[in-house]
Scaffold this motif. Sequence first.
Motif, short mmCIF file in Angstrom:
data_model
loop_
_atom_site.label_atom_id
_atom_site.label_comp_id
_atom_site.label_asym_id
_atom_site.label_seq_id
_atom_site.Cartn_x
_atom_site.Cartn_y
_atom_site.Cartn_z
N ARG A 54 0.83 -1.20 0.00
CA ARG A 54 0.00 0.00 0.00
C ARG A 54 0.86 1.25 0.00
O ARG A 54 0.61 2.21 -0.76
N HIS A 55 1.90 1.25 0.79
CA HIS A 55 2.76 2.44 0.88
C HIS A 55 3.71 2.54 -0.30
O HIS A 55 4.01 3.66 -0.76
N LEU A 56 4.18 1.42 -0.81
CA LEU A 56 5.00 1.48 -2.02
C LEU A 56 4.22 2.08 -3.18
O LEU A 56 4.74 2.92 -3.94
N ASP A 57 2.96 1.69 -3.30
CA ASP A 57 2.11 2.24 -4.37
C ASP A 57 1.87 3.73 -4.16
O ASP A 57 1.87 4.51 -5.12
N ASP A 58 1.67 4.14 -2.92
CA ASP A 58 1.42 5.56 -2.63
C ASP A 58 2.61 6.42 -3.05
O ASP A 58 2.44 7.54 -3.52
N TYR A 59 3.82 5.89 -2.86
CA TYR A 59 5.02 6.65 -3.23
C TYR A 59 5.42 6.45 -4.69
O TYR A 59 6.36 7.10 -5.17
N GLY A 60 4.76 5.55 -5.38
CA GLY A 60 5.08 5.32 -6.78
C GLY A 60 6.37 4.56 -6.99
O GLY A 60 7.07 4.76 -8.01
N VAL A 61 6.70 3.65 -6.09
CA VAL A 61 7.95 2.90 -6.17
C VAL A 61 7.84 1.81 -7.24
O VAL A 61 6.84 1.10 -7.33
N ASP A 62 8.87 1.70 -8.05
CA ASP A 62 8.99 0.65 -9.06
C ASP A 62 9.48 -0.62 -8.37
O ASP A 62 10.66 -0.76 -8.05
N VAL A 63 8.57 -1.56 -8.12
CA VAL A 63 8.89 -2.76 -7.34
C VAL A 63 9.36 -3.88 -8.26
O VAL A 63 8.66 -4.26 -9.20
#
Length: 394
Positions: A210-219
């Motif tokens: 959820r937080h990775l998506d909020d920050y726009g992180v390329d996972v």
Amino acid sequence: MTTEHVHDVLVVGGGNGGLSAAAHLLRRGSKDVGLIEPADRHVYKPLQHYVGTGLADFDELARPQASLIPDGVAWHRTAAVSIDPVQRIVHCADGSKVRGRDILLAPGARIDWDLLPGAEAALAEGTAITTFVDGALGDARTRLAGMTGGRAIFHVHDQPASGQETAFKPLFIACDMWQSAGVLDRIHVVLAHEGARLHAVEAIEREIRRHLDDYGVDVRLATRIERIDGADVTLTGPDGSGVERAELVALHPPYAAPAMIADSGLDGPGTGGFVAIDPETLRHRVHPRIWAVGDAADLGSGRTGGGLRQQVKIAVENIRRARGGMPLQRYDGYTVAPIATARRSLSFGEYDRALRVRRSLPVPDQIRSTPVWHLLDRYALPQAYWHRILRGKL
């Protein structure tokens, strides 16, 4: 002439596990406890991430080792070189020998930068940073604060790894800091995670995602950093392999077992050089008077301070029980995942070996990130560590 010392219980390692074990042993009635540890400075490792990201001061990080040795413990200020597990004799770097009726191993794991080609040079040049090494925290703080654009790659190792879940801290804290400074949109943040999943516990994984998506992180899952050549980072994974240029690389170090474990025949098939213990009783599978806790043990569970606290209490109790011929206590693999998702918010998930969510605090949800868990992790736990955990009071 070689000096030989004999103790009722001998603890090898003076980190979190070793010091707290020595203190617990004294509190449980052990009259003669020895401790082997060469370092004269003791670092509270979870605080390194806060120091390296500018959220804690350097003087909060460490204390003199001498001030933490429990009264009544015989401190052997040298390094353990090898162990005779049959005679239960530890051979030390200063030429002395120390024998224990029981030996409790808590030497931790060691960082082995040779497992990641180019890492040491990149750290020295400033291309790479890490918040896992005490001497590198100043560089990490400067580089994170000065980042205004380009590509930033954050790296999380798969097991064996010390502090695997805390490796998310520098990523999330940096993203929050860059967002506040108005530069996050100009930074391509990449998470290179060696695991096939972000976390084995589904609820914790959802919160991380959820937080990775909020920050726009390329996972990038199941992705390894193979080598670093200056600003060029070689990645291998299902989302694409090749060389990517990065302005910043934040490394989760590769860990290995202390060499003396395998050299002393205390490892076993499939342990990767770590101590071959029963993960429930914490007793060595072959040598019943040898015990182990913490990062050096092949436990098959997360290597965290929260888990170590439970292991220490069970190992100390089991030494007593084994001597009395009583059934041993069982460690269920409990561990804790303190994952900072912003500068002042944190998820405090707890779980066991069966991946069941656990709750040690009287609240309905510890996994959802809140400022309350940040205050616990940043301020309350360091005080508990210095004044209660290392004193055997918690």
